[in-house]
Design a protein around this motif. Structure first.
Motif, PDB file in Angstrom:
ATOM      1  N   ASN A   2       0.698  -1.284  -0.003  1.00 22.41           N
ATOM      2  CA  ASN A   2      -0.108  -0.075   0.101  1.00 22.41           C
ATOM      3  C   ASN A   2       0.883   1.267   0.222  1.00 22.41           C
ATOM      4  O   ASN A   2       0.425   2.306  -0.520  1.00 22.41           O
ATOM      5  CB  ASN A   2      -0.981  -0.158   1.170  1.00 22.41           C
ATOM      6  CG  ASN A   2      -2.389  -0.459   0.843  1.00 22.41           C
ATOM      7  OD1 ASN A   2      -2.487  -0.796  -0.330  1.00 22.41           O
ATOM      8  ND2 ASN A   2      -3.115  -0.670   1.875  1.00 22.41           N
ATOM      9  N   TRP A   6       0.471   4.281  -2.555  1.00 16.37           N
ATOM     10  CA  TRP A   6       0.236   5.669  -2.141  1.00 16.37           C
ATOM     11  C   TRP A   6       1.223   6.512  -2.374  1.00 16.37           C
ATOM     12  O   TRP A   6       0.798   7.570  -2.831  1.00 16.37           O
ATOM     13  CB  TRP A   6       0.458   5.531  -0.457  1.00 16.37           C
ATOM     14  CG  TRP A   6       0.122   6.710   0.309  1.00 16.37           C
ATOM     15  CD1 TRP A   6      -0.976   7.609   0.337  1.00 16.37           C
ATOM     16  CD2 TRP A   6       0.998   7.202   1.185  1.00 16.37           C
ATOM     17  NE1 TRP A   6      -0.975   8.451   1.381  1.00 16.37           N
ATOM     18  CE2 TRP A   6       0.607   8.265   1.808  1.00 16.37           C
ATOM     19  CE3 TRP A   6       2.294   7.011   1.630  1.00 16.37           C
ATOM     20  CZ2 TRP A   6       1.056   9.191   2.804  1.00 16.37           C
ATOM     21  CZ3 TRP A   6       2.846   7.732   2.702  1.00 16.37           C
ATOM     22  CH2 TRP A   6       2.066   8.823   3.334  1.00 16.37           C
ATOM     23  N   THR A  53     -16.333  11.257   1.957  1.00 15.57           N
ATOM     24  CA  THR A  53     -15.383  10.382   1.654  1.00 15.57           C
ATOM     25  C   THR A  53     -14.052  10.423   2.355  1.00 15.57           C
ATOM     26  O   THR A  53     -13.852  11.436   2.907  1.00 15.57           O
ATOM     27  CB  THR A  53     -15.278  10.496   0.091  1.00 15.57           C
ATOM     28  OG1 THR A  53     -14.317   9.202  -0.432  1.00 15.57           O
ATOM     29  CG2 THR A  53     -14.564  11.599  -0.503  1.00 15.57           C
ATOM     30  N   GLY A  54     -13.102   9.519   1.951  1.00 12.91           N
ATOM     31  CA  GLY A  54     -11.835   9.497   2.650  1.00 12.91           C
ATOM     32  C   GLY A  54     -10.702  10.300   1.592  1.00 12.91           C
ATOM     33  O   GLY A  54     -11.164  10.545   0.434  1.00 12.91           O
ATOM     34  N   THR A  55      -9.433   9.870   1.587  1.00 16.69           N
ATOM     35  CA  THR A  55      -8.539  10.516   0.933  1.00 16.69           C
ATOM     36  C   THR A  55      -7.592   9.198   0.564  1.00 16.69           C
ATOM     37  O   THR A  55      -7.561   8.153   1.260  1.00 16.69           O
ATOM     38  CB  THR A  55      -7.648  11.464   1.263  1.00 16.69           C
ATOM     39  OG1 THR A  55      -6.933  11.152   2.601  1.00 16.69           O
ATOM     40  CG2 THR A  55      -8.631  12.701   1.730  1.00 16.69           C
ATOM     41  N   GLN A  58      -5.783   7.558   3.685  1.00 19.62           N
ATOM     42  CA  GLN A  58      -6.650   6.938   4.537  1.00 19.62           C
ATOM     43  C   GLN A  58      -6.813   5.336   3.831  1.00 19.62           C
ATOM     44  O   GLN A  58      -7.662   4.757   4.249  1.00 19.62           O
ATOM     45  CB  GLN A  58      -8.084   7.237   4.650  1.00 19.62           C
ATOM     46  CG  GLN A  58      -7.941   8.647   5.487  1.00 19.62           C
ATOM     47  CD  GLN A  58      -8.999   9.369   5.520  1.00 19.62           C
ATOM     48  OE1 GLN A  58      -9.947   9.145   4.548  1.00 19.62           O
ATOM     49  NE2 GLN A  58      -9.197  10.565   6.562  1.00 19.62           N
ATOM     50  N   ASN A  59      -5.924   5.171   2.915  1.00 16.14           N
ATOM     51  CA  ASN A  59      -6.272   3.831   1.985  1.00 16.14           C
ATOM     52  C   ASN A  59      -7.267   3.573   1.387  1.00 16.14           C
ATOM     53  O   ASN A  59      -7.905   2.641   1.337  1.00 16.14           O
ATOM     54  CB  ASN A  59      -5.851   2.692   2.973  1.00 16.14           C
ATOM     55  CG  ASN A  59      -4.155   2.744   3.120  1.00 16.14           C
ATOM     56  OD1 ASN A  59      -3.404   3.020   2.626  1.00 16.14           O
ATOM     57  ND2 ASN A  59      -3.723   2.009   4.466  1.00 16.14           N
ATOM     58  N   ASP A  60      -8.132   4.835   0.906  1.00 14.83           N
ATOM     59  CA  ASP A  60      -9.281   4.817   0.135  1.00 14.83           C
ATOM     60  C   ASP A  60      -8.889   5.224  -1.175  1.00 14.83           C
ATOM     61  O   ASP A  60      -8.708   6.477  -1.593  1.00 14.83           O
ATOM     62  CB  ASP A  60     -10.292   5.371   0.945  1.00 14.83           C
ATOM     63  CG  ASP A  60     -11.538   5.439   0.049  1.00 14.83           C
ATOM     64  OD1 ASP A  60     -11.827   4.707  -0.870  1.00 14.83           O
ATOM     65  OD2 ASP A  60     -12.332   6.458   0.504  1.00 14.83           O
ATOM     66  N   PHE A  61      -8.807   4.316  -2.175  1.00 15.25           N
ATOM     67  CA  PHE A  61      -8.687   4.513  -3.536  1.00 15.25           C
ATOM     68  C   PHE A  61      -9.846   4.769  -4.465  1.00 15.25           C
ATOM     69  O   PHE A  61      -9.432   4.175  -5.711  1.00 15.25           O
ATOM     70  CB  PHE A  61      -7.487   3.422  -4.185  1.00 15.25           C
ATOM     71  CG  PHE A  61      -6.149   3.687  -3.134  1.00 15.25           C
ATOM     72  CD1 PHE A  61      -5.357   4.762  -3.876  1.00 15.25           C
ATOM     73  CD2 PHE A  61      -5.862   2.912  -2.465  1.00 15.25           C
ATOM     74  CE1 PHE A  61      -4.075   5.260  -3.044  1.00 15.25           C
ATOM     75  CE2 PHE A  61      -4.466   3.149  -1.807  1.00 15.25           C
ATOM     76  CZ  PHE A  61      -3.734   3.961  -1.826  1.00 15.25           C
ATOM     77  N   SER A  62     -10.764   5.274  -3.839  1.00 18.57           N
ATOM     78  CA  SER A  62     -12.130   5.245  -5.059  1.00 18.57           C
ATOM     79  C   SER A  62     -11.882   6.289  -5.595  1.00 18.57           C
ATOM     80  O   SER A  62     -11.040   7.417  -5.314  1.00 18.57           O
ATOM     81  CB  SER A  62     -13.448   5.038  -4.045  1.00 18.57           C
ATOM     82  OG  SER A  62     -13.493   6.247  -3.155  1.00 18.57           O
ATOM     83  N   SER A  65     -12.289   9.731  -3.670  1.00 13.50           N
ATOM     84  CA  SER A  65     -11.374   9.966  -2.728  1.00 13.50           C
ATOM     85  C   SER A  65     -10.186  10.563  -3.637  1.00 13.50           C
ATOM     86  O   SER A  65      -9.443  11.194  -2.826  1.00 13.50           O
ATOM     87  CB  SER A  65     -10.875   8.874  -1.828  1.00 13.50           C
ATOM     88  OG  SER A  65     -10.225   7.776  -2.735  1.00 13.50           O
TER      89      SER A  65
END
Length: 89
Positions: A2, A6, A53-55, A58-62, A65
């Motif tokens: 990750n 990242w 949403t996250g970023t 925050q390990n959110d790869f949508s 985000s």
């Protein structure tokens, strides 16, 4: 693994933000990564609650985000331009 993703995604987002803000010629690859990651932090504090949403930090790869992280990088470059030149491009 990750961490590598990242770094790569942060570099791409920083590069895209520098293209939008027309600071690409002044930055190298390292600064693009830094702008992408710090911009994602800034986007997480300012914009993520608005979008719900996250970023990437925050390990959110949508897609939402990534958009919030990109907007955070653009805002970071606006702030840097404001202090360096006295105006935002």
């Amino acid at each position: 693994m990750n961490f590598i993703i990242w770094i790569v995604v942060g570099g791409i987002l920083g590069w895209l933000a520098s293209m939008v803000m027309r600071t690409d010629a002044q930055q190298g690859m390292f600064l693009n990564v830094v702008v992408g990651i710090i911009g994602a932090l800034l986007g997480g504090w300012l914009l993520a609650p608005l979008f719900g949403t996250g970023t990437i930090n925050q390990n959110d790869f949508s897609l939402p985000s990534l958009f919030v992280s990109f907007l955070g990088a653009v805002v970071l470059l606006m702030i840097v331009n404001l202090f360096r030149r006295g105006r935002v491009r």
